[in-house]
Scaffold this active site. Structure first.
Site, mmCIF file in Angstrom:
data_model
loop_
_atom_site.group_PDB
_atom_site.id
_atom_site.type_symbol
_atom_site.label_atom_id
_atom_site.label_comp_id
_atom_site.label_asym_id
_atom_site.label_seq_id
_atom_site.Cartn_x
_atom_site.Cartn_y
_atom_site.Cartn_z
ATOM 1 N N SER A 107 0.831 -1.205 0.000
ATOM 2 C CA SER A 107 0.000 0.000 0.000
ATOM 3 C C SER A 107 0.870 1.261 0.000
ATOM 4 O O SER A 107 1.942 1.281 0.618
ATOM 5 C CB SER A 107 -0.871 -0.015 1.264
ATOM 6 O OG SER A 107 -1.467 1.233 1.479
ATOM 7 N N TYR A 130 -2.167 5.628 -4.373
ATOM 8 C CA TYR A 130 -3.215 6.635 -4.182
ATOM 9 C C TYR A 130 -2.746 7.885 -4.883
ATOM 10 O O TYR A 130 -1.567 8.259 -4.774
ATOM 11 C CB TYR A 130 -3.410 6.944 -2.692
ATOM 12 C CG TYR A 130 -4.245 5.917 -1.975
ATOM 13 C CD1 TYR A 130 -5.531 5.618 -2.411
ATOM 14 C CD2 TYR A 130 -3.765 5.257 -0.860
ATOM 15 C CE1 TYR A 130 -6.309 4.677 -1.752
ATOM 16 C CE2 TYR A 130 -4.528 4.316 -0.198
ATOM 17 C CZ TYR A 130 -5.804 4.028 -0.657
ATOM 18 O OH TYR A 130 -6.573 3.093 -0.008
ATOM 19 N N THR A 156 -5.869 2.594 -6.872
ATOM 20 C CA THR A 156 -7.139 2.524 -6.132
ATOM 21 C C THR A 156 -7.990 3.738 -6.461
ATOM 22 O O THR A 156 -7.533 4.877 -6.350
ATOM 23 C CB THR A 156 -6.866 2.456 -4.615
ATOM 24 O OG1 THR A 156 -6.100 1.284 -4.354
ATOM 25 C CG2 THR A 156 -8.169 2.373 -3.826
ATOM 26 N N LYS A 252 -8.485 -0.662 -9.129
ATOM 27 C CA LYS A 252 -9.137 -1.267 -7.958
ATOM 28 C C LYS A 252 -10.209 -0.332 -7.397
ATOM 29 O O LYS A 252 -9.977 0.873 -7.305
ATOM 30 C CB LYS A 252 -8.085 -1.554 -6.885
ATOM 31 C CG LYS A 252 -8.611 -2.125 -5.598
ATOM 32 C CD LYS A 252 -7.479 -2.584 -4.700
ATOM 33 C CE LYS A 252 -7.985 -3.117 -3.383
ATOM 34 N NZ LYS A 252 -8.493 -2.076 -2.500
ATOM 35 N N HIS A 276 -13.810 -1.728 -0.983
ATOM 36 C CA HIS A 276 -12.777 -1.381 0.002
ATOM 37 C C HIS A 276 -13.074 -2.048 1.355
ATOM 38 O O HIS A 276 -12.881 -1.463 2.422
ATOM 39 C CB HIS A 276 -12.704 0.143 0.158
ATOM 40 C CG HIS A 276 -11.309 0.666 0.358
ATOM 41 N ND1 HIS A 276 -10.570 1.242 -0.642
ATOM 42 C CD2 HIS A 276 -10.515 0.674 1.444
ATOM 43 C CE1 HIS A 276 -9.394 1.601 -0.162
ATOM 44 N NE2 HIS A 276 -9.327 1.252 1.106
HETATM 45 C C1 GLV Z 1 -6.944 2.522 3.583
HETATM 46 O O1 GLV Z 1 -6.831 2.027 2.521
HETATM 47 C C2 GLV Z 1 -7.999 2.290 4.500
HETATM 48 O O2 GLV Z 1 -9.011 1.672 4.112
HETATM 49 O O3 GLV Z 1 -7.863 2.689 5.652
#
Ligand code: GLV
Length: 387
Positions: A107, A130, A156, A252, A276
């Protein structure tokens, strides 16, 4: 716990061994957590069709995801703050995934940096991005991922604004944790966690601190997503990122057939059907319910992976039988990591593979790639009861 038999056992150990703030971060959905819960309860509504008197020998769970051979079509999803669940958590998870033969996704909001993981993982990993307002930061992090040899970029699309998870606000979530009395009292009961954490220098957002400008509180996920993430992300910006990256691109956070069609038109190598993990738009439908309409929209123009709600090999089987070519797990491996570090991630993967293999056999199938809709029994109206 003497014998670990399922992902729920790992979750119980994770809860016992990890500071409350980080267990809660993992276990939260946004607002009422309806979507978080339904991701799981909807999987339970899809049932398996038992078949007997078929040859079950020589079974295989091997497949491919974006042309990479995988021991089973289950990648580790990007999870923010993994290195707070256990010291050096991203490195431990990347190692477990590489040894097992499935992709690991790092991530942007990791504790270990891209460079840390690249130095310590025996296999290339995927990098999740991100999109920030600061284009220089985005350009630089894409270059860092290329230099590290990352084999796919996972962009994402469903978190340009952070969904509110009530527990994180109440717990004062931060990395590292603030030394308030309740935090000190809680952490004092997590001895192994604390000792390992004292033994590592990696306690900050490793991809950000020292790289991003103008972050007022670099320890707070809430603050820096609000300050840094680009709310204007659109297809033209996505195209700019695709061109700069130049490699395999996975989009995503798709939960709508129309968006999926656009992603396929755009030329994504894969999309991830995802809400998510119920952490963003509470009230959205579960991914397993949305999957068939998305598959119908994209045909075979892009690979379709699914995440959100997978807690077992049976859930993986259900997603594959409906037509997904791969899946991703987040919480299921984080429970393992929080429970037992690298060995726990391996345990989570082994549990899922065994459940997938056994259930596949009892459905009369030998090859994970041959799973299909006929292996399932689904209540009438399940996929089209909402319009
Ligand atoms: C980050 O991706 C979260 O969902 O906190």
């Amino acid at each position: 716990m003497a014998v670990i038999t399922c992902i729920a056992d790992l979750k119980e150990l994770h809860r016992k061994r990890t500071p409350k703030m980080f267990f809660d971060y993992c276990e939260s959905g946004s607002y009422t957590e309806q979507t978080f819960r339904e991701n799981i309860s909807d999987f339970a509504q899809v049932r398996l069709r038992q078949k007997v008197a078929v040859d079950m020998s020589g079974r295989s769970t091997e497949s491919a995801m974006i042309d990479q051979k995988v021991a089973m079509p289950v990648a580790l999803a990007p999870v923010g703050m993994t290195g707070m669940q256990r010291a050096d958590g991203e490195i431990k998870a990347a190692r477990a995934a590489a040894k097992f033969g499935v992709p690991f996704t790092l991530s942007t909001m990791s504790i270990c940096s891209i460079e840390d993981v690249a130095a310590q993982s025996p296999a290339p990993f995927w990098f999740q991005l991100y999109v920030m307002r600061d284009e220089d930061f985005v350009d630089a992090i894409i270059e860092r991922a290329k230099t590290a040899g990352c084999s796919a970029l996972v962009l994402t699309l469903d978190l340009q604004i952070l969904g509110q998870r009530h527990k994180d606000l109440k717990n004062g979530l931060s990395a590292p944790p603030k030394l308030t009395l309740p935090n000190i009292v809680n952490m004092a009961t997590k001895v192994q966690w604390g000792l390992e954490m004292l033994g590592t220098p990696r306690r900050f957002f490793g991809n950000i601190v020292g790289h991003a400008k103008g972050v007022n509180d670099p320890s707070s996920l809430m603050t820096w997503t609000a300050e840094q993430f680009d709310p204007k992300l659109d297809w033209s910006k996505i195209a700019r990122i695709r061109d700069q990256w130049g490699g395999k691109l996975i989009l995503k956070g798709i939960l709508d057939a129309e968006d999926a069609r656009m992603a396929a038109d755009f030329g994504a190598d894969a999309i991830v059907v995802s809400n998510h993990g119920g952490r963003q738009l509470d009230g959205a439908l579960s991914t397993i319910r949305m999957l068939p309409s998305i598959l119908a929209a994209v045909g075979d123009r892009t690979e379709v992976f699914l995440d959100s709600g997978i807690r077992s090999g049976q859930d993986v089987l259900k997603a594959l039988a409906l037509g997904a070519t791969g899946t991703m797990i987040g919480r299921a491996f984080i429970y393992g990591l929080g429970a037992m570090g690298e060995a726990g991630v391996t345990a989570a993967l082994e549990i899922i593979r065994k459940e997938l293999d056994t259930s596949m056999a009892l459905c009369g199938e030998r090859d994970v790639k041959a799973l299909r809709r006929e292996n399932l029994l689904v209540p009438e109206g399940f996929f089209d009861s909402y319009a």
